[in-house]
Design an enzyme around this catalytic site. Structure first.
Site, PDB file in Angstrom:
ATOM      1  N   LYS A  76       8.376  31.485  11.966  1.00 37.53           N
ATOM      2  CA  LYS A  76       9.298  30.463  11.435  1.00 37.53           C
ATOM      3  C   LYS A  76       8.712  29.074  11.688  1.00 37.53           C
ATOM      4  O   LYS A  76       8.213  28.807  12.790  1.00 37.53           O
ATOM      5  CB  LYS A  76      10.664  30.610  12.103  1.00 37.53           C
ATOM      6  CG  LYS A  76      11.740  29.702  11.505  1.00 37.53           C
ATOM      7  CD  LYS A  76      13.122  29.923  12.131  1.00 37.53           C
ATOM      8  CE  LYS A  76      14.180  29.057  11.467  1.00 37.53           C
ATOM      9  NZ  LYS A  76      15.521  29.224  12.063  1.00 37.53           N
ATOM     10  N   SER A 151      19.472  30.133   8.805  1.00 37.59           N
ATOM     11  CA  SER A 151      18.397  29.284   8.367  1.00 37.59           C
ATOM     12  C   SER A 151      17.031  29.974   8.308  1.00 37.59           C
ATOM     13  O   SER A 151      16.109  29.458   7.656  1.00 37.59           O
ATOM     14  CB  SER A 151      18.284  28.079   9.309  1.00 37.59           C
ATOM     15  OG  SER A 151      17.920  28.492  10.613  1.00 37.59           O
ATOM     16  N   SER A 175      21.506  32.256  12.586  1.00 32.54           N
ATOM     17  CA  SER A 175      20.322  32.130  11.718  1.00 32.54           C
ATOM     18  C   SER A 175      19.306  33.252  11.789  1.00 32.54           C
ATOM     19  O   SER A 175      18.390  33.277  10.973  1.00 32.54           O
ATOM     20  CB  SER A 175      19.606  30.821  12.006  1.00 32.54           C
ATOM     21  OG  SER A 175      20.250  29.794  11.324  1.00 32.54           O
TER      22      SER A 175
HETATM   23  N1  GLN Z   1      24.405  28.341   9.642  1.00 32.84           N
HETATM   24  C1  GLN Z   1      24.622  27.694  10.908  1.00 32.84           C
HETATM   25  C2  GLN Z   1      24.419  26.210  10.768  1.00 32.84           C
HETATM   26  O1  GLN Z   1      24.238  25.785   9.686  1.00 32.84           O
HETATM   27  C3  GLN Z   1      23.710  28.278  11.949  1.00 32.84           C
HETATM   28  C4  GLN Z   1      22.318  27.824  11.802  1.00 32.84           C
HETATM   29  C5  GLN Z   1      21.429  28.383  12.862  1.00 32.84           C
HETATM   30  O2  GLN Z   1      21.745  29.367  13.513  1.00 32.84           O
HETATM   31  N2  GLN Z   1      20.326  27.701  13.077  1.00 32.84           N
HETATM   32  O3  GLN Z   1      24.443  25.487  11.708  1.00 32.84           O
END
Ligand code: GLN
Length: 484
Positions: A76, A151, A175
């Protein structure tokens, strides 16, 4: 080769049935041929990968290889990689070759794993659909009109499409688990503090945690085992030996107590997803587990508490991007204030700005007690709900996400509906608990994820429960059409 698991590939490498260079070339070839459809990579590190593969082949020959030596992985783009662009999905860091390796990067490279490239992601990991990336959205390999989740959408799509056998992710509110569910693969977020955050670009430091994606729990266990461990360079890293996650995979589930929170099966859950989850739970009954209904009374407060805590921490963490020290700098600034405001104004996208504004507001003098302090108190209540539940059960299960993958653009203009994609995953981050998603069926051709939450440091237990389920089902072996 792309149909083989990490375990099978590692065995082939040891037996000399293939070389790491061959595996690496095969992965690069698939990326070149197929990733134009998915956009799962921001950077492909071809030359570096081939060099690493040759070094791995030498190690394999010398008999100095571990289970990851010579195995290609996708990383990532939130993890710093020395000399390689580390963008975090943002224009702000589009020109940023990291000057050092994250601890996770170092550990994987030292294990002999071959980094193929850096994967696309929501900007600064803020999002649930990969649509906030500066590099454009990632497509879901099961339906290219749909999102892969976020994400860590690039890392999930790359494994689902079998471009690489394994990848890394980070999970602040879901995410790893939500994209794993939407892409039909296995993803695990360990206990907070289990994987070092050193060199992992910070979003919300008290919630962020690195973890792994793979096609199976067994492969995810190997990958996580290599990533985990104490790191003195991360002050929240936990000094405790890493369990041997592979050693416990085959423990029988006879007598395992599974808690089903009634709050996770109610309103808001797509009915077809719910019934796929019920079918998966029946499989656990057959494996000898005992299922009991439990309650997490503060479950509905997780999303609101998260959307105070996470923006608050991000507003502080992202203050370091000022156009001066590194990253994007606006052209021809009039004065210092102009340099700051335009560099940040032009470097950050809309979702990141929204979070910084919410966070700065929630932390401001007159509002701190009403928002931030309150959210921290709720966080404690959520943790207590879980601790109480774990007096009664070993693992908590439910759906990972309320629906299957939604269409690109469907929720892009409706942040609240987007935020609700993480309604079942966020509480584990607020409490710091380990959690995992495994493939558990399909609804209209789209994957459904089963969510498993464990007690602190029970990663081995989760992986064991996932592996046992995968011995009697084959959802995790399905490959999206066009990527077979
Ligand atoms: N979807 C969540 C957010 O937008 C979690 C994102 C994540 O876990 N990095 O914050």
């Amino acid at each position: 080769m792309h149909r083989k698991s990490l375990v099978e590939l590692a065995a082939d490498l040891r037996a000399g049935a293939c070389s790491s260079e061959e595996l690496t070339r095969a992965s690069l070839e698939r990326i070149g041929r197929l990733d134009g459809r998915l956009n799962s990579f921001i950077t492909v590190t071809e030359q570096q990968a081939l060099d690493a593969a040759r070094a791995a082949d030498a190690r394999l020959k010398a008999g100095d290889a571990g289970p990851l030596t010579g195995i290609p992985f996708a990383h990532k783009d939130i993890f710093c990689t020395r000399g390689v662009k580390t963008s975090c999905g943002s224009r702000m860091l589009d020109n940023f070759p990291a000057p050092y390796d994250a601890t996770v990067t170092r550990k994987l490279l030292d294990a002999g794993a071959v980094m193929i490239g850096k994967t696309n992601m929501d900007e600064f990991a803020m999002g649930s659909s990969n649509e906030t990336s500066f590099y454009g959205p990632v497509k879901n390999p099961w339906d290219e009109m749909r999102v892969p989740g976020g994400s860590s959408g690039g890392s999930a799509a790359a494994v689902a499409a079998r471009l690489v056998p394994v990848s890394t992710g980070t999970d602040t509110g879901g995410s790893i688990r939500q994209p794993a569910a939407l892409c039909g693969i296995t993803g695990i977020k360990p206990t907070y503090g289990r994987v070092s955050r050193y060199g992992m670009i910070a979003f919300a430091s008290s919630l962020d945690q690195g973890g792994s994606f793979a096609c199976s729990a067994e492969d995810a266990a190997i990958m996580l085992g290599a990533m985990a461990g104490f790191d003195e360079r991360d002050s929240t890293s936990v000094d405790r030996p890493v369990d041997d996650y592979q050693a416990t995979l085959n423990a029988p589930l006879q007598g395992l107590k599974i808690g089903l929170p009634k709050e996770y099966f109610g309103e808001g859950l797509d009915a077809a997803v719910g019934s796929a989850v019920e079918t998966a739970l029946d499989e656990y009954r057959k494996l000898g587990a005992e299922l009991v209904e439990i309650s997490l009374p503060n479950a509905q407060l997780a999303v609101p508490a998260y959307y105070v805590v996470a923006p608050a921490e991000c507003s502080s963490n992202l203050s370091r991007f000022d156009g001066v020290r590194f990253g994007y700098r606006a052209a021809d600034p009039k004065d210092l204030a102009d340099l700051y405001t335009r560099s940040r104004g032009e470097g950050f996208g809309a979702e990141v700005k929204r979070r910084i504004l919410i966070g700065a507001y929630a932390l401001s003098a007159g509002y701190y007690d009403a928002y931030y302090l309150k959210a921290q108190q709720i966080r404690r209540l959520i943790r207590e709900d879980f601790l109480k539940a774990f007096e009664q059960v070993d693992v908590i299960m439910g759906p990972t996400a309320p629906s299957t993958a939604f269409k690109l653009g469907e929720k892009a203009d409706d942040p609240v509906s987007m935020y609700l994609s993480d309604i079942y995953t966020i509480a584990a981050n607020l409490a710091g608990l380990p959690a995992m998603s495994i493939p558990a069926g399909f609804v209209e051709g789209l994957p459904v994820g089963l969510h498993l939450i464990g007690n602190y440091f029970a990663e081995g237990r989760l992986l064991n429960a996932g592996h046992q389920y995968q011995q009697v089902t084959d959802w995790h072996r399905q490959i999206p059409q066009g990527f077979e």
